[in-house]
Design an enzyme around this catalytic site. Structure first.
Site, PDB file in Angstrom:
ATOM      1  CE  LYS A   1      -1.988   1.578   3.915  1.00 13.00           C
ATOM      2  NZ  LYS A   1      -1.493   2.904   3.908  1.00 13.00           N
ATOM      3  CG  ASN A   2       2.516   2.530   3.500  1.00 12.19           C
ATOM      4  OD1 ASN A   2       0.992   2.726   3.145  1.00 12.19           O
ATOM      5  ND2 ASN A   2       3.062   2.516   4.671  1.00 12.19           N
TER       6      ASN A   2
ATOM      7  NE  ARG B   1       0.459  12.500   7.587  1.00  8.79           N
ATOM      8  CZ  ARG B   1       0.465  13.544   7.706  1.00  8.79           C
ATOM      9  NH1 ARG B   1      -0.419  14.093   8.019  1.00  8.79           N
ATOM     10  NH2 ARG B   1       2.231  13.866   7.443  1.00  8.79           N
TER      11      ARG B   1
ATOM     12  CB  CYS C   1      -5.172  10.406  11.218  1.00 13.69           C
ATOM     13  SG  CYS C   1      -3.979  10.606  11.618  1.00 13.69           S
TER      14      CYS C   1
ATOM     15  NE  ARG D   1      -0.334  10.587  10.247  1.00 12.58           N
ATOM     16  CZ  ARG D   1      -0.251   8.991   9.718  1.00 12.58           C
ATOM     17  NH1 ARG D   1      -1.059   8.566  10.045  1.00 12.58           N
ATOM     18  NH2 ARG D   1       1.037   8.606   8.585  1.00 12.58           N
TER      19      ARG D   1
ATOM     20  CB  SER E   1       8.870  12.864   6.997  1.00 16.38           C
ATOM     21  OG  SER E   1       8.322  13.039   6.988  1.00 16.38           O
ATOM     22  CB  VAL E   2       7.518   8.291   4.768  1.00 17.30           C
ATOM     23  CG1 VAL E   2       7.302   7.130   3.743  1.00 17.30           C
ATOM     24  CG2 VAL E   2       8.136   6.804   5.732  1.00 17.30           C
TER      25      VAL E   2
ATOM     26  CG  ASP F   1       2.921   0.956   9.038  1.00 16.50           C
ATOM     27  OD1 ASP F   1       2.258   2.678  10.189  1.00 16.50           O
ATOM     28  OD2 ASP F   1       2.888   1.416   8.531  1.00 16.50           O
TER      29      ASP F   1
ATOM     30  CB  ILE G   1       7.130   6.742  14.559  1.00 10.84           C
ATOM     31  CG1 ILE G   1       8.516   6.029  14.313  1.00 10.84           C
ATOM     32  CG2 ILE G   1       7.127   6.874  12.769  1.00 10.84           C
ATOM     33  CD1 ILE G   1       9.569   6.159  13.997  1.00 10.84           C
TER      34      ILE G   1
ATOM     35  NE  ARG H   1      -7.674   4.213   6.205  1.00  9.81           N
ATOM     36  CZ  ARG H   1      -6.377   5.175   6.283  1.00  9.81           C
ATOM     37  NH1 ARG H   1      -6.536   5.392   7.296  1.00  9.81           N
ATOM     38  NH2 ARG H   1      -5.603   5.490   5.967  1.00  9.81           N
TER      39      ARG H   1
HETATM   40  C1  UD1 Z   1       4.145   6.852   6.630  1.00  6.12           C
HETATM   41  C2  UD1 Z   1       3.582   5.727   6.096  1.00  6.12           C
HETATM   42  C3  UD1 Z   1       3.105   5.400   7.890  1.00  6.12           C
HETATM   43  C4  UD1 Z   1       4.083   5.080   8.731  1.00  6.12           C
HETATM   44  C5  UD1 Z   1       4.631   6.627   9.133  1.00  6.12           C
HETATM   45  C6  UD1 Z   1       5.581   6.115  10.044  1.00  6.12           C
HETATM   46  C7  UD1 Z   1       2.509   5.764   3.981  1.00  6.12           C
HETATM   47  C8  UD1 Z   1       1.595   6.422   2.828  1.00  6.12           C
HETATM   48  N1  UD1 Z   1       2.155   5.667   5.010  1.00  6.12           N
HETATM   49  O1  UD1 Z   1       3.615   8.058   6.811  1.00  6.12           O
HETATM   50  O2  UD1 Z   1       1.785   4.215   7.398  1.00  6.12           O
HETATM   51  O3  UD1 Z   1       3.475   4.695   9.894  1.00  6.12           O
HETATM   52  O4  UD1 Z   1       5.074   6.429   7.034  1.00  6.12           O
HETATM   53  O5  UD1 Z   1       7.167   5.285   8.904  1.00  6.12           O
HETATM   54  O6  UD1 Z   1       3.835   5.708   3.312  1.00  6.12           O
HETATM   55  N2  UD1 Z   1       5.848  14.963  10.595  1.00  6.12           N
HETATM   56  C9  UD1 Z   1       6.062  15.914  11.117  1.00  6.12           C
HETATM   57  N3  UD1 Z   1       6.083  16.722   9.920  1.00  6.12           N
HETATM   58  C10 UD1 Z   1       5.836  16.929   8.847  1.00  6.12           C
HETATM   59  C11 UD1 Z   1       5.495  15.097   7.915  1.00  6.12           C
HETATM   60  C12 UD1 Z   1       5.638  14.479   9.073  1.00  6.12           C
HETATM   61  O7  UD1 Z   1       6.282  16.772  12.275  1.00  6.12           O
HETATM   62  O8  UD1 Z   1       5.461  16.872   7.967  1.00  6.12           O
HETATM   63  C13 UD1 Z   1       5.969  13.686  12.059  1.00  6.12           C
HETATM   64  C14 UD1 Z   1       4.591  13.262  11.753  1.00  6.12           C
HETATM   65  O9  UD1 Z   1       4.232  13.654  12.834  1.00  6.12           O
HETATM   66  C15 UD1 Z   1       5.071  11.849  12.425  1.00  6.12           C
HETATM   67  C16 UD1 Z   1       6.870  11.595  12.207  1.00  6.12           C
HETATM   68  O10 UD1 Z   1       6.984  12.928  11.443  1.00  6.12           O
HETATM   69  O11 UD1 Z   1       5.242  12.266  14.343  1.00  6.12           O
HETATM   70  C17 UD1 Z   1       6.627  10.550  11.146  1.00  6.12           C
HETATM   71  O12 UD1 Z   1       5.877  10.105  10.253  1.00  6.12           O
HETATM   72  P1  UD1 Z   1       5.986  10.383   8.591  1.00  6.12           P
HETATM   73  O13 UD1 Z   1       7.237   9.430   8.107  1.00  6.12           O
HETATM   74  O14 UD1 Z   1       5.788  11.540   7.505  1.00  6.12           O
HETATM   75  O15 UD1 Z   1       5.072   9.221   7.547  1.00  6.12           O
HETATM   76  P2  UD1 Z   1       4.365   9.573   6.693  1.00  6.12           P
HETATM   77  O16 UD1 Z   1       4.321   9.423   5.720  1.00  6.12           O
HETATM   78  O17 UD1 Z   1       2.561  10.004   7.290  1.00  6.12           O
END
Ligand code: UD1
Length: 417
Positions: free
Chosen positions: A22-23, A92, A116, A121, A164-165, A306, A328, A398
């Site tokens: 999915k991701n 998201r 969420c 996030r 951040s992913v 996850d 995280i 989902r």
């Molecule tokens: C992705 C994955 C999700 C997984 C997460 C962490 C997808 C579609 N989803 O989510 O399944 O749980 O990685 O491995 O790939 N953050 C900020 N500011 C930002 C962006 C992120 O503060 O602009 C924080 C988030 O709140 C969180 C941390 O960084 O605490 C990691 O988030 P991030 O790696 O961005 O997760 P997602 O890409 O949303």
């Protein structure tokens, strides 16, 4: 609203085909906005999140047709740059259209994805990086309103405050059509990012991951269409590996790739599981007694957030006590209250959950609160004696394709009602 009913206590045995990730699918689908040529993507899982991304891309002018797990993506001439609240609020990852729209069309209006259940996030890292690449961004009426200042985004040297992913993926896509070189530092190391990079390089981008957590992107003028098969879902594989562990079963995870599951397999090995590796998958043998093992979630290659909720279901029936630390997300323990309904003994103090193992769980009526929390309730339901009912299973839809079918093929007594 659909519910899932499980009659627990069965030992699971059989083969579970692992679906496409999915991701990985979500950012790759968003990358179809970067080209005016047709693309095809295979091994796409049939999931609610994928449907949401397809609806969003359709609203932006991509024509999508599907044949089983193969999607054809054809951009039309009229592309909208407005990603509407109604679609973005559902998921998201919709914010992943921001980078592609902006770099290709010079402007984008994307609804703020909002918080969420698992935490606030924010998307500040995405926004700050795009600003550094020459974008004016204002947040107005709940939308990210972005406009490139000087026709094209410009390459920049960007250090992410958190690996951040989503931000790594968004900015790689934006930089692939920017003017000049972009260096991204402290990037996410998740393999789904590399699946996206593979696709972008097939499209003609120039993206190189350096060993030292730096990704280098040299912007190009145009990108071509692509043809790609999505990598297997390591989180789905980890979840079913834990189903084998919690039921003392034996499950072959067809198509699972051990390369991406190192920290998870290491953990499950300490828990007591044994593994055999075939050319086409991993066979997991669950132990008679589950050992107590502490974990802390970390960015890849650490133990994935996850799979934290699912690991907690295992620890609830482990011998002895354990501590699970979530590093995280700030609020990813909502499954605790539901696991307690099965008889679990868990105390939540800050970012840590202290778990007292108990060898028996009783079936319960529970409620899914988010995607991965739902799968921890499935695991507990498979173990618990009696009939478990899980409400709000749309969360599961989902992220888990054919969950009931995959588990009942291994002998689980599970059905949707
Ligand atoms: C992705 C994955 C999700 C997984 C997460 C962490 C997808 C579609 N989803 O989510 O399944 O749980 O990685 O491995 O790939 N953050 C900020 N500011 C930002 C962006 C992120 O503060 O602009 C924080 C988030 O709140 C969180 C941390 O960084 O605490 C990691 O988030 P991030 O790696 O961005 O997760 P997602 O890409 O949303």
């Amino acid at each position: 609203m659909d519910k899932i009913s499980i009659l627990g206590g069965k030992t699971l045995e059989g083969i579970i085909p692992i679906s496409g990730s999915k991701n990985a699918s979500l950012p790759i689908l968003a990358s179809s906005l970067l080209t005016n040529e047709a693309s095809s993507l295979s091994n796409v899982p049939n999931l609610l999140d994928v449907i949401t991304m397809k609806d969003l891309l359709t609203s932006l002018g991509i024509n999508i047709t599907s044949n089983k797990k193969m999607l054809q993506l054809e951009p039309s001439n009229i592309i909208s740059t407005h990603a509407d609240y109604e679609l973005v609020r559902k998921m998201r990852a919709s914010v992943l259209v921001l980078g592609p729209l902006l770099t290709r069309y010079g402007e984008a209006e994307v609804s703020l994805p909002g918080g969420c259940a698992i935490g606030s996030r924010p998307v500040d890292i995405h926004i700050n990086a795009l600003k550094k690449m020459g974008t004016n961004i204002e947040i107005k009426d709940g939308y990210i309103k972005a406009k490139v200042i000087n026709k094209k985004l410009v390459g920049a040297d960007i250090t992410f405050p958190i690996a951040s992913v989503g931000a790594t993926e968004n900015i790689i896509m934006a930089a692939s059509l920017a003017k000049g070189k972009t260096l991204l530092r402290n990037v996410a190391l998740e393999p789904e990012v590399d699946d996206l990079i593979k696709v972008l390089n097939k499209m003609g981008a120039y993206i190189k991951r350096r060993n030292d957590n730096i990704i280098e992107i040299n912007g190009v003028n145009n990108l071509k269409g692509f043809s790609h098969a999505v990598m297997p879902d390591r989180i789905e594989a980890g979840t079913y590996a834990m189903a084998a562990v919690i039921t003392a079963g034996n499950i072959k995870l067809l198509n699972a790739d051990k390369k991406y599951l190192k920290s998870v397999l290491l953990y499950l090995n300490k828990v007591g599981a044994k593994f055999e590796y075939d050319q086409d998958g991993i066979i997991v043998q669950g132990p008679k007694i589950i050992n107590n093992v502490n974990i802390k979630t970390e960015v890849y290659p650490g133990f994935p957030t996850d799979l934290q909720a699912q690991a907690m279901a295992l620890m609830v029936v482990a011998e002895g006590s354990s501590v699970i630390e979530e590093s995280i997300f700030e609020n990813r323990f909502m499954h605790i209250a539901e696991l307690v309904r099965f008889g679990a003994i868990i105390k939540n103090i800050g970012f840590k959950a202290h778990i007292e193992g108990c060898n028996k769980l009783n079936a319960a009526q529970v409620m899914a609160t988010d995607l991965r929390a739902s799968s921890s309730l499935i695991l507990a339901g498979l173990k618990a004696e009696g009939k478990t009912i899980i409400n709000r299973v749309y969360h599961l839809d989902r992220g888990y394709e054919d969950l009931e079918k995959k588990l009942s093929n291994c002998g689980a007594n599970i059905r949707r009602i």
